[in-house]
Design a protein around this motif. Structure first.
Motif, PDB file in Angstrom:
ATOM      1  N   TYR A   1      -6.178   1.217  -7.171  1.00 30.57           N
ATOM      2  CA  TYR A   1      -6.016  -0.104  -6.559  1.00 30.57           C
ATOM      3  C   TYR A   1      -7.283  -0.944  -6.520  1.00 30.57           C
ATOM      4  O   TYR A   1      -7.226  -2.127  -6.198  1.00 30.57           O
ATOM      5  CB  TYR A   1      -5.456   0.043  -5.142  1.00 30.57           C
TER       6      TYR A   1
ATOM      7  N   GLN B   1      -0.649  10.793  -5.291  1.00 36.26           N
ATOM      8  CA  GLN B   1      -0.186   9.420  -5.111  1.00 36.26           C
ATOM      9  C   GLN B   1       0.409   9.214  -3.719  1.00 36.26           C
ATOM     10  O   GLN B   1       0.216   8.170  -3.106  1.00 36.26           O
ATOM     11  CB  GLN B   1       0.840   9.044  -6.185  1.00 36.26           C
TER      12      GLN B   1
ATOM     13  N   ASP C   1      -1.066   6.380  -1.131  1.00 36.91           N
ATOM     14  CA  ASP C   1      -0.237   5.329  -0.541  1.00 36.91           C
ATOM     15  C   ASP C   1      -0.114   5.477   0.970  1.00 36.91           C
ATOM     16  O   ASP C   1      -0.108   4.478   1.700  1.00 36.91           O
ATOM     17  CB  ASP C   1       1.134   5.300  -1.201  1.00 36.91           C
TER      18      ASP C   1
ATOM     19  N   CYS D   1      -3.433   4.275   2.502  1.00 40.27           N
ATOM     20  CA  CYS D   1      -3.494   2.807   2.533  1.00 40.27           C
ATOM     21  C   CYS D   1      -2.622   2.263   3.664  1.00 40.27           C
ATOM     22  O   CYS D   1      -3.002   1.313   4.354  1.00 40.27           O
ATOM     23  CB  CYS D   1      -3.067   2.221   1.188  1.00 40.27           C
ATOM     24  N   TRP D   2      -1.484   2.883   3.862  1.00 38.61           N
ATOM     25  CA  TRP D   2      -0.589   2.491   4.960  1.00 38.61           C
ATOM     26  C   TRP D   2      -1.262   2.733   6.312  1.00 38.61           C
ATOM     27  O   TRP D   2      -1.164   1.919   7.233  1.00 38.61           O
ATOM     28  CB  TRP D   2       0.710   3.278   4.823  1.00 38.61           C
TER      29      TRP D   2
ATOM     30  N   ILE E   1       2.657  -2.437   0.604  1.00 36.42           N
ATOM     31  CA  ILE E   1       2.078  -1.228   1.199  1.00 36.42           C
ATOM     32  C   ILE E   1       3.140  -0.483   1.994  1.00 36.42           C
ATOM     33  O   ILE E   1       3.272   0.740   1.892  1.00 36.42           O
ATOM     34  CB  ILE E   1       0.871  -1.586   2.097  1.00 36.42           C
TER      35      ILE E   1
ATOM     36  N   ARG F   1       5.704   1.135  -0.421  1.00 36.56           N
ATOM     37  CA  ARG F   1       5.162   2.337  -1.061  1.00 36.56           C
ATOM     38  C   ARG F   1       5.176   3.521  -0.101  1.00 36.56           C
ATOM     39  O   ARG F   1       5.518   4.638  -0.483  1.00 36.56           O
ATOM     40  CB  ARG F   1       3.737   2.094  -1.542  1.00 36.56           C
TER      41      ARG F   1
ATOM     42  N   ARG G   1       7.193   7.054  -0.559  1.00 36.99           N
ATOM     43  CA  ARG G   1       6.513   8.359  -0.554  1.00 36.99           C
ATOM     44  C   ARG G   1       7.099   9.283   0.511  1.00 36.99           C
ATOM     45  O   ARG G   1       7.280  10.477   0.271  1.00 36.99           O
ATOM     46  CB  ARG G   1       5.008   8.198  -0.331  1.00 36.99           C
TER      47      ARG G   1
END
Length: 144
Positions: free
Chosen positions: A12, A63, A67, A70-71, A84, A87, A91
């Motif tokens: 990212y 991954q 993700d 980031c969340w 976000i 994703r 996940r």
């Protein structure tokens, strides 16, 4: 850990992390804590099917960690984008399906077979392994 700051930046970009972390927060500390929190979220799902720590980190688990981290970094409404959140939900849905046995990860299935495998072994859902290989005891009953 299933991912690192470098892994997030490779996908990212460094700018993405800067937009998620407020200016008055140490970005290194925030990212490290978010990655740790992501791993803590992932482990219960994995533990239902696999022995931890994992012998390999599959790309899909990495991954998921990226993700989810980031969340974790974007809890404020002004930093949380729909992407976000989307994703993270994808996940978590994947991890739920994995824990329920609806999906498999080939790398982990192969690693699990090589760890406990063999024709004279069996493994329970809890991860306990039982072996029926012939035991060899020295003559006279002493220990080897």
């Amino acid at each position: 850990m299933y991912a690192s700051r470098q892994d997030i930046e490779a996908i990212y970009g460094a700018r993405h992390l800067e937009t998620l972390v407020p200016a008055d927060v140490d970005i290194d500390v925030a990212v490290s804590r978010a990655i740790t929190a992501a791993a803590a979220m992932i482990d219960p799902y994995l533990r239902k099917r696999y022995r931890l720590p994992l012998p390999v980190i599959p790309a899909i688990i990495q991954q998921c960690a990226i993700d989810l981290a980031c969340w974790q970094l974007a809890p404020a409404a002004d930093r949380m984008s729909e992407e976000i959140e989307k994703r993270a939900k994808i996940r978590i849905a994947f991890l739920t399906a994995l824990a329920d046995g609806k999906v498999d990860i080939a790398e982990l299935e192969a690693a699990q077979i090589s760890i406990g495998g063999g024709p004279n072994s069996a493994e329970t859902d809890s991860g306990a392994a039982f072996f029926t290989d012939e035991r060899r005891w020295p003559t006279g009953g002493g220990l080897l």
